[in-house]
Design a protein around this motif. Structure first.
Motif, short mmCIF file in Angstrom:
data_model
loop_
_atom_site.label_atom_id
_atom_site.label_comp_id
_atom_site.label_asym_id
_atom_site.label_seq_id
_atom_site.Cartn_x
_atom_site.Cartn_y
_atom_site.Cartn_z
N THR A 1 10.53 41.71 18.18
CA THR A 1 10.98 42.41 16.98
C THR A 1 12.47 42.67 17.07
O THR A 1 12.96 43.14 18.09
CB THR A 1 10.23 43.75 16.84
OG1 THR A 1 8.83 43.49 16.77
CG2 THR A 1 10.67 44.50 15.62
N LYS A 2 13.18 42.35 15.99
CA LYS A 2 14.62 42.57 15.95
C LYS A 2 14.99 43.41 14.74
O LYS A 2 14.32 43.37 13.71
CB LYS A 2 15.36 41.24 15.87
CG LYS A 2 15.21 40.42 17.12
CD LYS A 2 16.09 39.20 17.06
CE LYS A 2 15.92 38.41 18.35
NZ LYS A 2 16.88 37.35 18.46
N VAL A 3 16.07 44.15 14.87
CA VAL A 3 16.60 44.96 13.77
C VAL A 3 17.32 44.03 12.80
O VAL A 3 18.13 43.20 13.21
CB VAL A 3 17.57 46.04 14.30
CG1 VAL A 3 18.22 46.80 13.17
CG2 VAL A 3 16.83 46.98 15.25
N VAL A 4 17.01 44.16 11.49
CA VAL A 4 17.60 43.26 10.50
C VAL A 4 18.37 43.99 9.40
O VAL A 4 18.75 43.39 8.40
CB VAL A 4 16.53 42.34 9.86
CG1 VAL A 4 15.97 41.39 10.90
CG2 VAL A 4 15.43 43.16 9.20
N SER A 5 18.59 45.28 9.57
CA SER A 5 19.38 46.03 8.58
C SER A 5 20.21 47.08 9.32
O SER A 5 19.94 47.39 10.48
CB SER A 5 18.46 46.72 7.57
OG SER A 5 17.84 47.86 8.13
N ALA B 1 15.93 51.75 10.81
CA ALA B 1 16.38 50.46 10.28
C ALA B 1 15.16 49.57 10.10
O ALA B 1 14.12 49.77 10.73
CB ALA B 1 17.38 49.81 11.22
N ASP B 2 15.30 48.57 9.25
CA ASP B 2 14.24 47.59 9.04
C ASP B 2 14.19 46.63 10.23
O ASP B 2 15.21 46.36 10.86
CB ASP B 2 14.51 46.78 7.77
CG ASP B 2 14.49 47.64 6.52
OD1 ASP B 2 13.69 48.59 6.46
OD2 ASP B 2 15.29 47.36 5.61
N THR B 3 12.99 46.09 10.48
CA THR B 3 12.82 45.12 11.55
C THR B 3 12.26 43.80 11.00
O THR B 3 11.79 43.76 9.86
CB THR B 3 11.88 45.64 12.65
OG1 THR B 3 10.60 45.88 12.08
CG2 THR B 3 12.43 46.90 13.29
N THR B 4 12.28 42.77 11.81
CA THR B 4 11.83 41.44 11.39
C THR B 4 10.36 41.43 11.00
O THR B 4 9.95 40.62 10.17
CB THR B 4 12.05 40.40 12.49
OG1 THR B 4 11.47 40.87 13.70
CG2 THR B 4 13.52 40.12 12.69
N ASP B 5 9.56 42.32 11.57
CA ASP B 5 8.12 42.33 11.24
C ASP B 5 7.78 43.34 10.15
O ASP B 5 6.64 43.77 10.02
CB ASP B 5 7.29 42.57 12.49
CG ASP B 5 7.55 43.93 13.11
OD1 ASP B 5 8.42 44.68 12.62
OD2 ASP B 5 6.87 44.25 14.10
N LEU B 6 8.80 43.75 9.36
CA LEU B 6 8.67 44.69 8.25
C LEU B 6 8.35 46.11 8.70
O LEU B 6 7.92 46.94 7.91
CB LEU B 6 7.62 44.22 7.23
CG LEU B 6 7.86 42.83 6.66
CD1 LEU B 6 6.72 42.45 5.72
CD2 LEU B 6 9.19 42.76 5.94
N GLY B 7 8.54 46.39 9.98
CA GLY B 7 8.37 47.73 10.51
C GLY B 7 9.69 48.48 10.50
O GLY B 7 10.59 48.18 9.72
N ALA C 1 12.77 50.36 13.18
CA ALA C 1 13.37 50.69 14.47
C ALA C 1 13.90 52.11 14.34
O ALA C 1 14.46 52.47 13.30
CB ALA C 1 14.49 49.72 14.80
N ILE C 2 13.73 52.91 15.37
CA ILE C 2 14.10 54.32 15.33
C ILE C 2 15.00 54.62 16.52
O ILE C 2 14.71 54.19 17.64
CB ILE C 2 12.84 55.21 15.39
CG1 ILE C 2 11.86 54.79 14.28
CG2 ILE C 2 13.21 56.68 15.29
CD1 ILE C 2 10.45 55.24 14.53
#
Length: 61
Positions: free
Chosen positions: A2-6, A24-30, A32-33
């Motif tokens: 999973t990577k941060v994308v925003s 922030a948004d992540t690659t799997d639509l989850g 990141a905190i």
């Protein structure tokens, strides 16, 4: 992986406080905190959660 994308953002409820949590948004639509005072690039921890886990958390609040 999973990577941060925003960019990270903090709640508008935080105002000018420096002690907040950012998400922030992540690659799997989850999400990141992180702690707003610490950055993963500097070795600080980063918590990632699934879309479902984030939704449950927000609904619980």
């Amino acid at each position: 992986m999973t990577k941060v994308v925003s960019p990270f953002w903090k709640s508008s409820y935080s105002g000018q406080e420096n002690a907040c949590v950012e998400v922030a948004d992540t690659t799997d639509l989850g999400r990141a905190i992180r702690d707003s005072k610490q950055h993963p690039e500097d070795g600080a921890p980063l918590l990632t959660v699934s879309r479902e886990a984030w939704r449950s958390f927000v609904q619980y609040l």
